[in-house]
Motif scaffolding. Structure first.
Motif, short mmCIF file in Angstrom:
data_model
loop_
_atom_site.label_atom_id
_atom_site.label_comp_id
_atom_site.label_asym_id
_atom_site.label_seq_id
_atom_site.Cartn_x
_atom_site.Cartn_y
_atom_site.Cartn_z
N LEU A 92 0.83 -1.21 0.00
CA LEU A 92 0.00 0.00 0.00
C LEU A 92 0.87 1.26 0.00
O LEU A 92 0.58 2.22 -0.73
CB LEU A 92 -0.94 -0.01 1.20
N GLN A 141 -8.80 1.20 -5.87
CA GLN A 141 -7.96 1.72 -4.79
C GLN A 141 -8.74 2.25 -3.61
O GLN A 141 -8.18 2.36 -2.52
CB GLN A 141 -7.03 2.80 -5.33
N LEU A 164 -8.52 -0.04 -0.77
CA LEU A 164 -7.17 -0.11 -0.21
C LEU A 164 -6.94 1.01 0.79
O LEU A 164 -6.31 0.80 1.83
CB LEU A 164 -6.13 -0.07 -1.33
N ALA A 177 -6.07 0.49 4.72
CA ALA A 177 -4.89 1.13 5.31
C ALA A 177 -5.25 1.89 6.59
O ALA A 177 -4.44 1.96 7.51
CB ALA A 177 -4.25 2.08 4.30
#
Length: 187
Positions: A55, A109, A112, A116
């Protein structure tokens, strides 16, 4: 040959499967239709590929310390540079689609960034690459005895240690590989 839709099932590699890329593989089928099938190997951790580092390489700030320790999986030999997030929940992300009532696959994304930050995703696995079969190819491989089929469940998919998944899936359908002969069906 099988006419069954194997979406949300596991393929368990038979011990005599000749392709070394799939030796003792457990593949979760994400899509199976008249055009072919797509699946993700869910028992091959890439020990050197930590999700947090991947990431960060995408310029995504990681604030959840657990993500730094999570390992990515080898999803299959096709397009290993492409990431697939297999996760629980609903298909609420930009490129999500539901596989079952509570399992989705996402390639965008936006998920993601939430991973994170430790937000919005229950269980997940980041898989690099995928396995795919052309029209009727999987049915042919099933007919050849290359794969055994097992219904998927969330515990095996997300909570079982990677190194135990292949055998536990076989146990679920009553197969003991120690006693399985490669001569079955070849009288």
């Amino acid at each position: 040959m099988s006419k069954t839709n194997l979406t949300h099932h596991f393929l368990i590699a038979a011990p005599e499967l000749s392709d070394p890329r799939f030796e003792q593989a457990l593949i979760y089928i994400c899509r199976h239709d008249k055009h072919g099938a797509l699946g993700l190997m869910v028992n091959r951790p890439l020990e050197q590929a930590r999700v947090g580092k991947l990431l960060e390489d995408l310029d995504i700030e990681v604030t959840n310390p657990q993500v730094m320790e999570d390992v990515a999986l080898e999803g299959g030999p096709m397009y290993p540079e492409v990431g697939f997030v297999l996760h629980t929940g609903q298909p609420e992300w930009a490129s999500s689609f539901a596989i079952s009532e509570n399992v989705c696959i996402t390639t965008s994304q936006d998920i993601l960034k939430r991973i994170a930050a430790g937000q919005g995703v229950g269980h997940y696995q980041l898989c690099l690459g995928h396995a795919s079969w052309g029209k009727k190819q999987l049915d042919q491989e099933l007919g050849n005895g290359d794969w055994l089929v097992c219904p998927a469940d969330l515990t095996l998919l997300f909570d079982t240690p990677f190194e135990e998944r292949w055998q536990i899936a076989a146990d679920k359908i009553g197969v003991n590989f120690d006693y399985l002969s490669s001569d079955i069906g070849h009288a």
